[in-house]
Design a protein around this motif. Sequence first.
Motif, short mmCIF file in Angstrom:
data_model
loop_
_atom_site.label_atom_id
_atom_site.label_comp_id
_atom_site.label_asym_id
_atom_site.label_seq_id
_atom_site.Cartn_x
_atom_site.Cartn_y
_atom_site.Cartn_z
N THR A 1 6.09 -50.44 7.79
CA THR A 1 6.32 -49.42 8.80
C THR A 1 6.56 -48.09 8.11
OG1 THR A 1 8.71 -49.79 8.88
CG2 THR A 1 7.35 -51.13 10.35
N THR B 1 13.62 -51.61 8.56
CA THR B 1 13.72 -51.11 9.95
C THR B 1 13.91 -52.22 10.98
OG1 THR B 1 11.30 -51.11 10.09
CG2 THR B 1 12.37 -49.04 9.49
N SER C 1 9.56 -52.87 7.06
CA SER C 1 10.14 -51.84 6.21
C SER C 1 9.05 -50.91 5.71
CB SER C 1 10.84 -52.46 5.00
OG SER C 1 9.89 -52.88 4.04
N GLU C 2 9.48 -49.85 5.03
CA GLU C 2 8.54 -48.99 4.34
C GLU C 2 7.88 -49.78 3.21
OE1 GLU C 2 10.93 -45.85 2.77
OE2 GLU C 2 12.24 -47.21 1.67
N ASP D 1 16.86 -54.40 15.23
CA ASP D 1 15.94 -53.26 15.12
C ASP D 1 16.74 -52.00 14.79
OD1 ASP D 1 13.55 -51.84 15.23
OD2 ASP D 1 13.81 -51.37 17.36
N ARG D 2 16.39 -51.36 13.67
CA ARG D 2 17.03 -50.09 13.31
C ARG D 2 15.95 -49.13 12.82
NH1 ARG D 2 20.66 -49.43 8.08
NH2 ARG D 2 18.54 -49.55 7.25
N PRO D 3 15.23 -48.48 13.73
CA PRO D 3 14.15 -47.60 13.31
C PRO D 3 14.63 -46.38 12.54
CG PRO D 3 14.53 -47.42 15.67
CD PRO D 3 15.36 -48.56 15.19
N GLU D 4 15.82 -45.85 12.90
CA GLU D 4 16.39 -44.71 12.19
C GLU D 4 17.84 -44.53 12.62
OE1 GLU D 4 14.23 -41.22 13.22
OE2 GLU D 4 14.55 -41.44 15.36
#
Length: 317
Positions: free
Chosen positions: A232, A238, A205-206, A252-255
């Motif tokens: 990340t 993410t 994650s951020e 996985d969910r980058p965006e």
Amino acid sequence: MKIDLSDTTSSKINKALVHGRRAIGTPAVGMVLTMVIVTDEENAYDSIKAAEEASHEHPSRTLVVIKRHARTPRDRTNSHLDAEVRVGADAGTGETVILRLYGEVSDHADSVVLPLLLPDAPVVVWWPVDAPEVPVKDPLGALAQRRITDMYAVESPLRALEARAAAYAPGDTDLAWTRLTPWRSMLAAALDQARTKITSAAVESEADNPSAELLARWLEARLEVSVERIVTAGPVVTAVRLGTAGGEIVIDRPEGPLATLSLPGQPSRTLALKVRSTSELIAEELRRLDADEMYAVALRGDNSEVLRASTGKESRV
């Protein structure tokens, strides 16, 4: 319909609510709870909008408490209460009362709110920003069966998380935890399919994301493994990676609103995993008003109290 009341009282506000319902032809009260929103002027609009959208699922009386604290001794003596009463189309499917408290009245918000609560109905208090250190000991929080905070709204979310853990009481919850419901559901379904022992785990994650920290603590408590925190670019959580003897389980969910689920020995699948609106989060929280035991587990990273409550025995966790 909107009714403005200046320098008013709780009694006059109740009369205005009755008058408003009669004026629009709906004298019967069909609301299921009282929602108390404690906010400032800057965040009031978004909070009211979210509550009104949530009221389509949970018809409620919404009391918005905006405290205008005195800045000078003269302001202190100018103590009064202004109100805006909304019924009908201006208040979703319930009623909304915006309370602006000036001077000394702002120190006694519970006395103003108490006569306006729906009789024999649950009370939920939501602090969109600036939640008290110990919500259950706050005068307004003490009136509620459910107390909702949001660690995303503070400057140091992880520090706030530790404060929430130390002050937790049954009935407390946080929207940082509510945001994880789709992740938790998807992880539970993936583990049911895999049916294998988890040997390692990582949450990506951020930086300083409270939802990611809650998710990591929940996984540690439930799976009894150490969870690595990986920073990340975000946004928010993410990815989650669970190691097994046969390979990795990965969400996985980058965006965007879609995530990819990968299981060992199976083709990857695309699943919906969108970032939900505040109104959707509030609506979820209003579906159950009992103690959220899993939130307590995630806060403390400890599953033993829940296991003792369910089995009557000491846990080995």
